[in-house]
Design a protein around this motif. Structure first.
Motif, short mmCIF file in Angstrom:
data_model
loop_
_atom_site.label_atom_id
_atom_site.label_comp_id
_atom_site.label_asym_id
_atom_site.label_seq_id
_atom_site.Cartn_x
_atom_site.Cartn_y
_atom_site.Cartn_z
N ARG A 1 0.79 -1.23 0.00
CA ARG A 1 0.00 0.00 0.00
C ARG A 1 0.83 1.28 0.00
N PHE A 2 2.15 1.20 -0.10
CA PHE A 2 2.95 2.40 0.04
C PHE A 2 3.65 2.77 -1.27
N ILE A 3 4.16 4.00 -1.32
CA ILE A 3 4.74 4.53 -2.55
C ILE A 3 6.13 3.97 -2.82
N GLU A 4 6.94 3.88 -1.79
CA GLU A 4 8.36 3.53 -1.99
C GLU A 4 8.59 2.28 -2.84
N PRO A 5 7.83 1.19 -2.65
CA PRO A 5 8.14 -0.02 -3.42
C PRO A 5 7.84 0.06 -4.91
N ILE A 6 7.02 1.02 -5.34
CA ILE A 6 6.49 0.98 -6.71
C ILE A 6 7.58 1.04 -7.76
N ALA A 7 8.55 1.94 -7.61
CA ALA A 7 9.61 2.06 -8.61
C ALA A 7 10.41 0.77 -8.70
#
Length: 421
Positions: free
Chosen positions: A378-384
């Motif tokens: 659910r968090f932004i950091e892992p997306i890249a």
């Protein structure tokens, strides 16, 4: 906050005369501009990168200064000129290429990662909204920062599509996946795919007592812009159901914007996912001077329109009046597309951790819609990192396996910012 090493007087003078620079967060794509600084994070406008303390946290994803690098935005002309000279890393299996469902951060970062490895592979991006690029965390701080709703998009969908040389199908709903024919049915026709990537995210959960037509669910730019328009320019009474991350951040920002907030939650304190002494208690203390009334330990039983306003009634009989009502009771992943393809499910679309492959070899997924070992992402950091892992797999590049790691959560309550683990 730790302080950065001091510079000599000569170095300080040279730095003061140098043009302001921009730095890119490798984890989430946030751009730190020295001219703007990060006032909410303690960095006033004009703060040079060299002067940023080592323990400063990225406003979007919470990583540190060490994860930033100098950034110069490429021109559209330069990117277009480079495309014909580039060659794909690996041969493609057909003209259908890659179809990406979702044009939020996950969808666009997936497209960026693919283009970094393959300039010619056909890419189609399916979006139920306009597909404009924006930083979703800004929806929780825009009033505090004095940002108008129509300024939050940093690039239009069509401009980003032209920059990346892809086909954008905006305002298009993905309806059904047909794995046997490698097709995706949409409201604008049927799309073939060689590989399909699901990046459609999650949606705000709607408690049974809250009719969808009577409340707001703020999970994308379009909904936020419509909420701001409905609030207008005069102070309003706003009820927010749910005091987790989204509810607490919205309550804080709307109160700073002059609105009167009633924040309701079934738990006894806000941010109940974390220990009260770490999150809830300091946040309530910071809210003492804001027009935020927190009511914990209540369950909303009914929401109804009354004389042009709304009335919420709790299971214990309390009543609250509001001009607008926001549902912020967590996120849930839509199941329709995954079910249509028969994909494995475990609190979200189940994916293999290293490659983000689903139970179908030709379908990958990333972002809010997935779960790794039953744990939603659910968090932004892992997306890249997820996008790079998928792109490497699809393009035949050296593997870039994704490895889940504990998230550092930056709670964007500007009256009392919190970093939680």
């Amino acid at each position: 906050m730790n302080t950065a090493p001091s510079l000599s007087p000569v170095a300080t003078a040279v730095q003061a005369l140098a043009p302001y620079q921009t730095y890119l967060c490798d984890a989430c794509g946030y751009l730190y501009n020295e001219a703007d600084g990060d006032p909410d994070g303690g960095l006033p406008p004009g703060t040079r990168y060299a002067d940023i303390p080592d323990d400063w946290a990225c406003p979007l994803c919470g990583v540190t200064k060490a994860d930033f690098r100098p950034y110069t935005p490429p021109s559209l002309e330069a990117l277009r000129a480079a495309l014909p000279r580039s060659s794909p890393v690996a041969a493609r299996g057909g003209a259908a290429g890659v179809v990406i469902v979702g044009a939020g951060r996950a969808g666009w970062q997936m497209a960026e990662a693919l283009r970094a490895l393959d300039a010619k592979r056909p890419i189609t991006l399916v979006s139920q909204c306009a597909g404009d690029l924006y930083d979703k965390p800004l929806l929780s701080v825009s009033l505090a920062r004095g940002l108008a709703p129509d300024t939050l998009a940093k690039e239009s969908g069509p401009a980003a599509a032209a920059r990346l040389n892809l086909r954008l199908l905006a305002h298009t709903q993905a309806v059904r996946i047909c794995p046997d024919t490698r097709t995706l049915r949409t409201t604008r026709g049927v799309l073939r795919y060689d590989h399909l990537v699901l990046a459609h995210g999650a949606q705000a959960a709607l408690p049974p007592a809250l009719p969808a037509a009577l409340c707001w669910r703020i999970n994308h730019l379009d909904a936020y812009q419509r909420l701001r328009a409905a609030l207008g320019t005069s102070p309003k009474d706003v009820a927010i159901v749910g005091a987790g991350l989204i509810g607490s951040e919205l309550a804080n920002d709307l109160a700073l914007g002059g609105h009167r907030i009633t924040l309701l939650d079934v738990q006894a304190a806000p941010l109940a996912r974390w220990p009260a002494e770490q999150a809830g208690a300091p946040l309530l203390d910071a809210w003492k001077d804001l027009a935020i009334r927190f009511v914990g330990g209540v369950q909303v039983a009914r929401l109804e329109p009354v004389a042009g306003r709304y009335r919420l009634t709790t299971a214990c009989g309390q009543r609250f009046a509001a001009d607008q009502v926001i549902a912020a009771a967590g996120l849930q992943t839509p199941t329709r597309l995954a079910r249509s393809a028969g994909l494995a499910w475990n609190q979200g679309i189940a994916v293999e951790a290293a490659t983000l492959r689903t139970s179908d070899d030709l379908i990958h997924a990333l972002g809010d819609c997935i779960a790794v070992n039953g744990q939603p992402s659910r968090f932004i950091e892992p997306i890249a990192r997820q996008a790079r892992a998928i792109a490497a797999k699809l393009c035949g590049a050296p593997p870039a396996p994704y490895a889940p790691r504990a998230a550092v959560v930056r709670v964007k309550t500007t009256s009392h910012p919190l970093t939680l683990h």
